[in-house]
Scaffold this motif. Structure first.
Motif, PDB file in Angstrom:
ATOM      1  N   MET A   1      -2.990  -0.842  -8.605  1.00  0.00           N
ATOM      2  CA  MET A   1      -3.393  -2.181  -8.249  1.00  0.00           C
ATOM      3  C   MET A   1      -4.440  -2.645  -9.264  1.00  0.00           C
ATOM      4  SD  MET A   1      -5.290  -3.453  -4.783  1.00  0.00           S
ATOM      5  CE  MET A   1      -6.270  -2.012  -4.665  1.00  0.00           C
ATOM      6  N   ALA A   2      -4.364  -3.873  -9.636  1.00  0.00           N
ATOM      7  CA  ALA A   2      -5.272  -4.437 -10.636  1.00  0.00           C
ATOM      8  C   ALA A   2      -6.614  -4.788 -10.000  1.00  0.00           C
ATOM      9  CB  ALA A   2      -4.650  -5.691 -11.251  1.00  0.00           C
ATOM     10  N   LYS A   3      -7.652  -4.765 -10.820  1.00  0.00           N
ATOM     11  CA  LYS A   3      -9.006  -5.083 -10.351  1.00  0.00           C
ATOM     12  C   LYS A   3      -9.041  -6.498  -9.776  1.00  0.00           C
ATOM     13  CE  LYS A   3     -13.757  -5.360 -11.948  1.00  0.00           C
ATOM     14  NZ  LYS A   3     -14.675  -5.218 -13.066  1.00  0.00           N
ATOM     15  N   ARG A   4      -8.353  -7.430 -10.442  1.00  0.00           N
ATOM     16  CA  ARG A   4      -8.340  -8.828  -9.991  1.00  0.00           C
ATOM     17  C   ARG A   4      -7.725  -8.940  -8.591  1.00  0.00           C
ATOM     18  NH1 ARG A   4     -10.819 -13.186  -9.631  1.00  0.00           N
ATOM     19  NH2 ARG A   4      -9.611 -15.086  -9.600  1.00  0.00           N
ATOM     20  N   THR A   5      -6.694  -8.154  -8.312  1.00  0.00           N
ATOM     21  CA  THR A   5      -6.056  -8.168  -6.996  1.00  0.00           C
ATOM     22  C   THR A   5      -7.046  -7.743  -5.920  1.00  0.00           C
ATOM     23  OG1 THR A   5      -3.957  -7.600  -8.026  1.00  0.00           O
ATOM     24  CG2 THR A   5      -4.105  -7.261  -5.663  1.00  0.00           C
ATOM     25  N   GLN A   6      -7.827  -6.695  -6.191  1.00  0.00           N
ATOM     26  CA  GLN A   6      -8.826  -6.228  -5.241  1.00  0.00           C
ATOM     27  C   GLN A   6      -9.886  -7.303  -5.007  1.00  0.00           C
ATOM     28  OE1 GLN A   6      -8.845  -3.363  -3.411  1.00  0.00           O
ATOM     29  NE2 GLN A   6     -10.697  -4.059  -2.405  1.00  0.00           N
ATOM     30  N   ILE A   7     -10.304  -7.967  -6.052  1.00  0.00           N
ATOM     31  CA  ILE A   7     -11.312  -9.033  -5.917  1.00  0.00           C
ATOM     32  C   ILE A   7     -10.776 -10.151  -5.037  1.00  0.00           C
ATOM     33  CG2 ILE A   7     -12.543 -10.850  -7.178  1.00  0.00           C
ATOM     34  CD1 ILE A   7     -12.801  -8.805  -9.511  1.00  0.00           C
ATOM     35  N   LEU A   8      -9.516 -10.537  -5.228  1.00  0.00           N
ATOM     36  CA  LEU A   8      -8.922 -11.594  -4.405  1.00  0.00           C
ATOM     37  C   LEU A   8      -8.838 -11.166  -2.940  1.00  0.00           C
ATOM     38  CD1 LEU A   8      -6.084 -12.855  -6.785  1.00  0.00           C
ATOM     39  CD2 LEU A   8      -8.185 -14.059  -6.164  1.00  0.00           C
ATOM     40  N   PHE A   9      -8.539  -9.878  -2.695  1.00  0.00           N
ATOM     41  CA  PHE A   9      -8.519  -9.383  -1.316  1.00  0.00           C
ATOM     42  C   PHE A   9      -9.898  -9.518  -0.696  1.00  0.00           C
ATOM     43  CE2 PHE A   9      -4.907  -6.115  -2.229  1.00  0.00           C
ATOM     44  CZ  PHE A   9      -3.967  -7.139  -2.204  1.00  0.00           C
ATOM     45  N   GLU A  10     -10.938  -9.119  -1.422  1.00  0.00           N
ATOM     46  CA  GLU A  10     -12.299  -9.140  -0.896  1.00  0.00           C
ATOM     47  C   GLU A  10     -12.825 -10.559  -0.705  1.00  0.00           C
ATOM     48  OE1 GLU A  10     -14.673  -6.542  -3.318  1.00  0.00           O
ATOM     49  OE2 GLU A  10     -13.439  -4.799  -2.822  1.00  0.00           O
ATOM     50  N   GLN A  11     -12.290 -11.515  -1.438  1.00  0.00           N
ATOM     51  CA  GLN A  11     -12.697 -12.917  -1.304  1.00  0.00           C
ATOM     52  C   GLN A  11     -11.825 -13.661  -0.289  1.00  0.00           C
ATOM     53  OE1 GLN A  11     -12.426 -14.399  -5.343  1.00  0.00           O
ATOM     54  NE2 GLN A  11     -14.467 -13.622  -5.871  1.00  0.00           N
ATOM     55  N   ASP A  12     -10.965 -12.958   0.394  1.00  0.00           N
ATOM     56  CA  ASP A  12     -10.024 -13.546   1.353  1.00  0.00           C
ATOM     57  C   ASP A  12      -9.120 -14.599   0.727  1.00  0.00           C
ATOM     58  OD1 ASP A  12     -10.778 -11.975   3.542  1.00  0.00           O
ATOM     59  OD2 ASP A  12     -12.360 -13.372   4.124  1.00  0.00           O
ATOM     60  N   ALA A  13      -8.902 -14.479  -0.587  1.00  0.00           N
ATOM     61  CA  ALA A  13      -8.012 -15.411  -1.268  1.00  0.00           C
ATOM     62  C   ALA A  13      -6.562 -14.928  -1.191  1.00  0.00           C
ATOM     63  CB  ALA A  13      -8.427 -15.563  -2.729  1.00  0.00           C
ATOM     64  N   HIS A  14      -6.382 -13.685  -0.908  1.00  0.00           N
ATOM     65  CA  HIS A  14      -5.038 -13.119  -0.830  1.00  0.00           C
ATOM     66  C   HIS A  14      -5.080 -11.981   0.197  1.00  0.00           C
ATOM     67  CE1 HIS A  14      -1.197 -11.556  -1.652  1.00  0.00           C
ATOM     68  NE2 HIS A  14      -1.290 -11.250  -2.928  1.00  0.00           N
ATOM     69  N   LEU A  15      -4.066 -11.864   1.038  1.00  0.00           N
ATOM     70  CA  LEU A  15      -4.032 -10.799   2.035  1.00  0.00           C
ATOM     71  C   LEU A  15      -3.240  -9.605   1.504  1.00  0.00           C
ATOM     72  CD1 LEU A  15      -3.371 -12.849   5.275  1.00  0.00           C
ATOM     73  CD2 LEU A  15      -5.504 -11.818   4.531  1.00  0.00           C
ATOM     74  N   PRO A  16      -3.776  -8.409   1.657  1.00  0.00           N
ATOM     75  CA  PRO A  16      -3.044  -7.225   1.210  1.00  0.00           C
ATOM     76  C   PRO A  16      -1.842  -6.934   2.110  1.00  0.00           C
ATOM     77  CG  PRO A  16      -5.125  -6.593   2.220  1.00  0.00           C
ATOM     78  CD  PRO A  16      -5.095  -8.081   2.185  1.00  0.00           C
ATOM     79  N   GLY A  17      -0.863  -6.252   1.563  1.00  0.00           N
ATOM     80  CA  GLY A  17       0.334  -5.887   2.320  1.00  0.00           C
ATOM     81  C   GLY A  17       0.207  -4.485   2.887  1.00  0.00           C
ATOM     82  N   GLY A  18       1.251  -4.064   3.564  1.00  0.00           N
ATOM     83  CA  GLY A  18       1.264  -2.756   4.198  1.00  0.00           C
ATOM     84  C   GLY A  18       1.124  -1.612   3.213  1.00  0.00           C
ATOM     85  N   ALA A  19       1.741  -1.715   2.043  1.00  0.00           N
ATOM     86  CA  ALA A  19       1.652  -0.646   1.044  1.00  0.00           C
ATOM     87  C   ALA A  19       0.205  -0.449   0.593  1.00  0.00           C
ATOM     88  CB  ALA A  19       2.549  -0.962  -0.150  1.00  0.00           C
ATOM     89  N   TYR A  20      -0.543  -1.547   0.497  1.00  0.00           N
ATOM     90  CA  TYR A  20      -1.943  -1.463   0.105  1.00  0.00           C
ATOM     91  C   TYR A  20      -2.725  -0.647   1.146  1.00  0.00           C
ATOM     92  CZ  TYR A  20      -6.820  -2.856  -0.440  1.00  0.00           C
ATOM     93  OH  TYR A  20      -8.182  -2.847  -0.587  1.00  0.00           O
ATOM     94  N   PHE A  21      -2.526  -0.981   2.426  1.00  0.00           N
ATOM     95  CA  PHE A  21      -3.262  -0.280   3.483  1.00  0.00           C
ATOM     96  C   PHE A  21      -2.819   1.175   3.620  1.00  0.00           C
ATOM     97  CE2 PHE A  21      -4.255  -4.633   4.888  1.00  0.00           C
ATOM     98  CZ  PHE A  21      -5.628  -4.508   4.926  1.00  0.00           C
ATOM     99  N   ALA A  22      -1.553   1.454   3.391  1.00  0.00           N
ATOM    100  CA  ALA A  22      -1.083   2.832   3.437  1.00  0.00           C
ATOM    101  C   ALA A  22      -1.749   3.650   2.331  1.00  0.00           C
ATOM    102  CB  ALA A  22       0.434   2.881   3.302  1.00  0.00           C
ATOM    103  N   ALA A  23      -1.821   3.082   1.123  1.00  0.00           N
ATOM    104  CA  ALA A  23      -2.463   3.784   0.012  1.00  0.00           C
ATOM    105  C   ALA A  23      -3.963   3.933   0.260  1.00  0.00           C
ATOM    106  CB  ALA A  23      -2.210   3.027  -1.295  1.00  0.00           C
ATOM    107  N   ALA A  24      -4.591   2.902   0.808  1.00  0.00           N
ATOM    108  CA  ALA A  24      -6.021   2.953   1.089  1.00  0.00           C
ATOM    109  C   ALA A  24      -6.317   4.008   2.157  1.00  0.00           C
ATOM    110  CB  ALA A  24      -6.515   1.579   1.540  1.00  0.00           C
ATOM    111  N   ASP A  25      -5.446   4.125   3.154  1.00  0.00           N
ATOM    112  CA  ASP A  25      -5.618   5.130   4.195  1.00  0.00           C
ATOM    113  C   ASP A  25      -5.537   6.537   3.611  1.00  0.00           C
ATOM    114  OD1 ASP A  25      -5.754   5.778   7.152  1.00  0.00           O
ATOM    115  OD2 ASP A  25      -3.907   6.821   6.575  1.00  0.00           O
ATOM    116  N   GLU A  26      -4.617   6.752   2.675  1.00  0.00           N
ATOM    117  CA  GLU A  26      -4.493   8.063   2.032  1.00  0.00           C
ATOM    118  C   GLU A  26      -5.746   8.415   1.230  1.00  0.00           C
ATOM    119  OE1 GLU A  26      -0.896   8.766  -0.145  1.00  0.00           O
ATOM    120  OE2 GLU A  26       0.322   7.890   1.450  1.00  0.00           O
TER     121      GLU A  26
END
Length: 117
Positions: free
Chosen positions: A1-26
């Motif tokens: 995942m790109a740094k910019r994608t993470q920043i957009l998630f944290e700014q509530d500009a974009h919602l992460p998908g299930g794959a993101y949360f599965a990887a984050a859980d791991e």
């Protein structure tokens, strides 16, 4: 995942998908806390206890429950064994018996022996 994608998630500009949360859980992220603000992960000690519980045999689980609840499990309390070497035994009792609140009476046989002179 790109740094910019993470920043957009944290700014509530974009919602992460299930794959993101599965990887984050791991990686160890508490995904429930991120989504709803409630802690769900077990402490390492609790996780170790749960792993041991899941691997335990049914008798070990019963003993653990009895110990934690303050009860003594009937099936796991064993009476000491008595061994008789080079002895003559008229009668022998064997087996697992629960004698709580009961009395065991052993009476001699109906025949009487003559007194030795």
């Amino acid at each position: 995942m790109a740094k910019r994608t993470q920043i957009l998630f944290e700014q509530d500009a974009h919602l992460p998908g299930g794959a993101y949360f599965a990887a984050a859980d791991e990686l160890g992220m508490d995904t429930v806390y991120v989504l709803v603000g409630r802690r769900e992960r077990l402490s390492p000690a609790d996780a170790d206890l749960l792993d041991a519980w899941r691997a335990a045999a049914p008798a070990a689980r019963a003993a653990a429950i009895a110990t934690l609840s303050g009860a003594v499990p009937h099936a796991t309390t064993l009476a000491p064994k008595t061994q008789f070497n080079d002895a003559t035994i008229g009668q022998q009792f064997s087996g697992d018996v629960d004698l709580r609140n009961q009395t065991l009476v052993v009476k001699p046989s109906g025949t009487k022996k003559k007194a030795a002179r």
